[in-house]
Design an enzyme around this catalytic site. Structure first.
Site, PDB file in Angstrom:
ATOM      1  N   GLY A 198      11.710  -7.275   2.693  1.00 11.68           N
ATOM      2  CA  GLY A 198      10.391  -6.678   2.904  1.00 11.68           C
ATOM      3  C   GLY A 198       9.323  -7.712   3.146  1.00 11.68           C
ATOM      4  N   GLU A 217     -10.882   7.866   3.160  1.00 16.43           N
ATOM      5  CA  GLU A 217     -11.322   7.011   4.260  1.00 16.43           C
ATOM      6  C   GLU A 217     -11.033   7.651   5.618  1.00 16.43           C
ATOM      7  OE1 GLU A 217     -11.129   2.673   2.017  1.00 16.43           O
ATOM      8  OE2 GLU A 217      -9.488   3.234   3.361  1.00 16.43           O
ATOM      9  N   ALA A 226      -2.260  -3.073  -3.245  1.00 17.00           N
ATOM     10  CA  ALA A 226      -1.828  -4.367  -2.729  1.00 17.00           C
ATOM     11  C   ALA A 226      -1.908  -5.465  -3.784  1.00 17.00           C
ATOM     12  CB  ALA A 226      -2.666  -4.743  -1.507  1.00 17.00           C
ATOM     13  N   GLN A 227      -2.948  -5.428  -4.620  1.00 14.74           N
ATOM     14  CA  GLN A 227      -3.112  -6.490  -5.607  1.00 14.74           C
ATOM     15  C   GLN A 227      -1.948  -6.557  -6.588  1.00 14.74           C
ATOM     16  OE1 GLN A 227      -4.934  -9.167  -6.449  1.00 14.74           O
ATOM     17  NE2 GLN A 227      -5.782  -9.008  -4.390  1.00 14.74           N
ATOM     18  N   GLY A 286       5.979  -7.125   3.291  1.00 17.83           N
ATOM     19  CA  GLY A 286       4.664  -6.617   2.902  1.00 17.83           C
ATOM     20  C   GLY A 286       3.905  -7.638   2.079  1.00 17.83           C
ATOM     21  N   PHE A 287       2.878  -7.158   1.378  1.00 18.54           N
ATOM     22  CA  PHE A 287       2.033  -8.070   0.605  1.00 18.54           C
ATOM     23  C   PHE A 287       2.845  -8.835  -0.442  1.00 18.54           C
ATOM     24  CE2 PHE A 287      -1.092  -4.852   2.018  1.00 18.54           C
ATOM     25  CZ  PHE A 287      -2.026  -5.687   2.616  1.00 18.54           C
ATOM     26  N   GLY A 288       3.738  -8.138  -1.156  1.00 17.56           N
ATOM     27  CA  GLY A 288       4.510  -8.790  -2.198  1.00 17.56           C
ATOM     28  C   GLY A 288       5.505  -9.786  -1.651  1.00 17.56           C
ATOM     29  N   VAL A 331      18.288  -3.177   5.380  1.00 18.52           N
ATOM     30  CA  VAL A 331      19.205  -3.296   4.252  1.00 18.52           C
ATOM     31  C   VAL A 331      19.710  -1.914   3.874  1.00 18.52           C
ATOM     32  CG1 VAL A 331      19.430  -3.958   1.836  1.00 18.52           C
ATOM     33  CG2 VAL A 331      18.117  -5.394   3.419  1.00 18.52           C
ATOM     34  N   ASP A 335       5.284  -1.528  -4.892  1.00 16.04           N
ATOM     35  CA  ASP A 335       5.430  -0.073  -4.975  1.00 16.04           C
ATOM     36  C   ASP A 335       6.818   0.377  -5.399  1.00 16.04           C
ATOM     37  OD1 ASP A 335       2.851   0.052  -4.148  1.00 16.04           O
ATOM     38  OD2 ASP A 335       3.253   0.854  -2.153  1.00 16.04           O
TER      39      ASP A 335
END
Length: 437
Positions: free
Chosen positions: A16, A175, A322-323, A18-20, A84, A305
């Site tokens: 992955g 939003e 995200a944090q 993503g952010f992590g 995967v 997540d």
């Protein structure tokens, strides 16, 4: 499968981008390990701005950044475009569509997908928005509906095409509802003079009693007022029972005729096969210990997540923001290095830096610890944080220039229908749509 050069260093496989996943790889940049990242896309997506791609305010390329380019200077990094399928913890391998890959340490950073809570009809007809392709599909559907509405001679026939129902009043729903409302109020009649903004209805529904439920009451109330002032009708304490592509039905019996239902009411983790059911928590998340290591396994981690760190302080795990993923990624990167060096690991502790959400031009809410405020200053902070967080100087510049153009003339962005979208299938042209129906 040999995925990297032969090395005496341990191989850390990150699933992955993503952010992590980015944070783990970055933290291991100078470590005595080899890093292999796998992702089904070759780019990182800045998900907080997907809703602007959906409305045509931004092009998709401006919120995506090449994973290979991002790590171009990191000598111990490799990337493979792959999906995967399963994890073989007993063999320290994973099965992918490009073959079997062995690892010394494995990090599952696969993120989340839309949760339709088992309702297959809603899943088929409602529009999710968790990826760039989904955001583009949503854009095409929105503008196709406006084009179809122009062709309808009777108001009652136009109504379903001009009615937008967003399910889920979290940051994404709020939003996007604000963005659609601003498009209706300031842009639509420029492109579609045959349509009147008074005929466009926007509903934001949630089964909870308030919008932005995870935020403070102060922020939630401000968001509620902003949305109402923009002309969005909030349907709170409202639970969806079904959507068949023509009308959405709520459990209290309310029915709304609409061709556009946008679903952001829930997410669930994307977990590869191979994990025992007793390791999976609510929301399809993998149970992890205090260093994000999968319960009962010594060299497999899960972050963001897809991870559930259940403690007395976090009985439901951490929020899906995200944090959390970034901080978990940083912690896992450090702890893998500790394990390689035979050192003591450091437990993860989340530092909540606050929450932001924007509800249109000059309107945002900010919960920054004990400091809570709304309005123009919160909106400026939202802009700064999101620009700073984007990958790539080019992307930052493009997004900033787009925002400034939109702010000045209310008419920026691209509203092109490149592909036709029909009931979950992308069609290349109108002829194919006709044949498909």
């Amino acid at each position: 499968m040999n995925t990297t050069d032969q090395s005496k260093f341990p191989l850390v496989v990150i699933v992955g981008g993503g952010f992590g996943g980015l944070e783990v790889a970055t933290r291991l940049a100078d470590a005595p390990v080899e890093v292999l990242m796998l992702d089904k896309h070759n780019y990182h997506t800045f998900q907080p701005l997907l809703y602007q791609v959906a409305l045509g305010s931004l092009e998709s390329e401006s919120i995506a950044f090449s994973l290979r380019k991002n790590f171009g200077g990191q000598k111990n990094f490799r990337f493979r475009l792959a999906e995967v399928n399963s994890v073989n913890a007993d063999k320290n391998t994973i099965d992918t569509n490009i073959g079997e890959i062995a690892y010394d340490y494995l990090v599952i950073a696969t993120g989340s997908t839309t949760n339709f809570f088992g309702n297959k009809e809603v899943e088929h007809f409602a529009m999710p928005m968790k990826s760039i392709p989904e955001a583009l599909n949503l854009r095409y559907q929105i503008f196709q509906n406006l084009e179809d509405a122009v062709l309808k001679k009777v108001k009652e026939e136009r109504e379903p095409y001009l009615t937008f129902v967003l399910v889920g009043a979290g940051p994404t729903g709020v939003e996007l509802a604000g963005a659609i409302a601003e498009f209706r109020n300031h842009v639509m009649e420029k492109d579609y003079p045959e349509l009147k903004k008074e005929d466009v209805k926007i509903y934001l529904a949630d089964f909870l009693p308030k919008a932005l439920a995870p935020f403070s009451d102060q922020a939630s109330n401000a968001a509620h007022d902003y949305l109402q002032n923009l002309g969005v009708e909030l349907l709170l304490n409202a639970k969806v029972s079904n959507y068949d592509g023509n009308q959405i039905t709520f459990e209290d019996g309310k029915v709304i005729k609409t061709k556009s239902v946008i679903w952001s009411a829930g997410v669930m983790g994307v977990v590869p096969e191979g994990f025992a059911k007793d390791k999976i928590e609510r929301g399809n998340k993998i149970r992890v210990d205090n260093i994000c290591r999968v319960d009962g396994l010594s060299n497999i981690f899960a972050i963001g997540d897809v991870a559930a760190m259940i403690t007395p302080e976090t009985p439901k795990g951490h929020p899906g923001v995200a944090q959390v993923a970034i901080q978990m990624g940083d912690n896992v990167g450090k702890n893998i290095l500790h394990l390689v060096n035979g050192e003591t690991t450091e437990p993860f502790k989340y530092n909540d830096k606050g929450s932001l959400a924007t509800i249109g031009r000059n309107k945002a809410v900010a919960d920054l610890g004990k400091i809570k405020f709304q309005g123009f200053f919160a909106w400026l902070i939202w802009i700064f944080v999101h620009l700073f967080s984007l990958l790539g100087t080019r992307n930052k510049l493009i997004v900033f220039l787009n925002w400034m153009a939109n702010y000045v003339n209310y008419n920026g962005g691209s509203r092109l229908i490149i592909r036709r979208f029909v009931h979950g299938e992308v069609k290349e042209n109108a002829e194919e749509v006709t044949k498909g129906e």
